[in-house]
Design a protein around this motif. Structure first.
Motif, PDB file in Angstrom:
ATOM      1  N   ASP A  37      -8.502  31.726   6.901  1.00 62.13           N
ATOM      2  CA  ASP A  37      -8.434  30.345   7.385  1.00 62.13           C
ATOM      3  C   ASP A  37      -8.689  30.309   8.897  1.00 62.13           C
ATOM      4  N   LEU A  45     -15.529  24.431  17.084  1.00 63.22           N
ATOM      5  CA  LEU A  45     -14.934  24.417  15.756  1.00 63.22           C
ATOM      6  C   LEU A  45     -15.923  23.823  14.763  1.00 63.22           C
ATOM      7  N   GLU A  46     -15.980  24.417  13.587  1.00 62.82           N
ATOM      8  CA  GLU A  46     -16.815  23.870  12.522  1.00 62.82           C
ATOM      9  C   GLU A  46     -16.263  22.521  12.068  1.00 62.82           C
ATOM     10  N   ASP A  47     -14.926  22.376  12.103  1.00 61.63           N
ATOM     11  CA  ASP A  47     -14.273  21.153  11.645  1.00 61.63           C
ATOM     12  C   ASP A  47     -13.136  20.805  12.608  1.00 61.63           C
ATOM     13  N   ILE A  48     -13.242  19.686  13.278  1.00 58.65           N
ATOM     14  CA  ILE A  48     -12.240  19.278  14.262  1.00 58.65           C
ATOM     15  C   ILE A  48     -10.867  19.074  13.607  1.00 58.65           C
ATOM     16  N   LYS A  49     -10.824  18.945  12.285  1.00 61.98           N
ATOM     17  CA  LYS A  49      -9.542  18.835  11.585  1.00 61.98           C
ATOM     18  C   LYS A  49      -8.720  20.119  11.728  1.00 61.98           C
ATOM     19  N   ASP A  50      -9.375  21.220  12.127  1.00 61.86           N
ATOM     20  CA  ASP A  50      -8.677  22.492  12.348  1.00 61.86           C
ATOM     21  C   ASP A  50      -8.051  22.585  13.743  1.00 61.86           C
ATOM     22  N   GLU A  67     -16.379  19.884  18.041  1.00 63.44           N
ATOM     23  CA  GLU A  67     -16.818  20.142  16.677  1.00 63.44           C
ATOM     24  C   GLU A  67     -18.333  20.282  16.700  1.00 63.44           C
ATOM     25  N   GLY A  87     -21.962  21.281  14.183  1.00 62.54           N
ATOM     26  CA  GLY A  87     -22.455  21.204  12.814  1.00 62.54           C
ATOM     27  C   GLY A  87     -22.334  22.508  12.065  1.00 62.54           C
ATOM     28  N   LYS A  88     -22.788  23.579  12.681  1.00 65.92           N
ATOM     29  CA  LYS A  88     -22.747  24.903  12.052  1.00 65.92           C
ATOM     30  C   LYS A  88     -22.575  25.949  13.138  1.00 65.92           C
ATOM     31  N   LYS A 105     -15.762  29.573  11.186  1.00 65.70           N
ATOM     32  CA  LYS A 105     -15.062  28.330  11.501  1.00 65.70           C
ATOM     33  C   LYS A 105     -14.873  28.103  12.997  1.00 65.70           C
TER      34      LYS A 105
END
Length: 131
Positions: free
Chosen positions: A51, A84-89, A112, A114-115, A121
């Motif tokens: 994770d 970060l790949e996903d700002i939710k992280d 964040e 895109g890739k 991650k």
């Protein structure tokens, strides 16, 4: 006179492209520019597949290995950029980041994207200044 040196250590992953792990500039203080570190285990060359916390920990450990190879420490870091790949992280990432940088609190940006390379991650780059 400005002196420029390439920093390389086996304790961090080998670059996966045409770049150095870090560049050290001496003028007269030392300024270390560390390339983005992703969660690759330098011993195996394999990606850490966990994770965001596991991946962040490995990326930071790689960054620390490069700092140490140049004669610097986490306390010498003045600027960090985090991708970060996903700002939710963001919150989970911060928990790990604080373990390493909570006492020194360098300037930082987190964005964040895109890739990231190899589908990871997180990627982290830093600048350190030391004597």
């Amino acid at each position: 006179m400005v002196k420029r040196s390439v920093i390389y250590t086996e304790n961090a992953p080998k670059p996966i492209g045409p770049y150095s792990q870090a560049i050290l500039v001496e003028n007269p203080d030392k300024i270390l520019f560390i390339s983005g570190q992703i969660p690759i285990d330098p011993e195996t060359g394999e990606l850490v597949k966990g994770d965001i916390k596991e991946q962040a920990r490995q990326a930071i450990e790689n960054l620390i290995a490069i700092l140490e190879a140049a004669g610097a420490t986490v306390d010498d870091v003045v600027k960090v950029n985090v991708y970060l790949e996903d700002i939710k992280d963001f919150e989970e990432f911060n928990k790990v980041y604080e373990e390493y940088f909570g006492h020194s609190k360098p300037a930082r940006a987190v964005v964040e994207v895109g890739k990231l390379p190899k589908g990871v991650k997180v990627e982290i780059e830093a600048i350190a200044i030391f004597e």
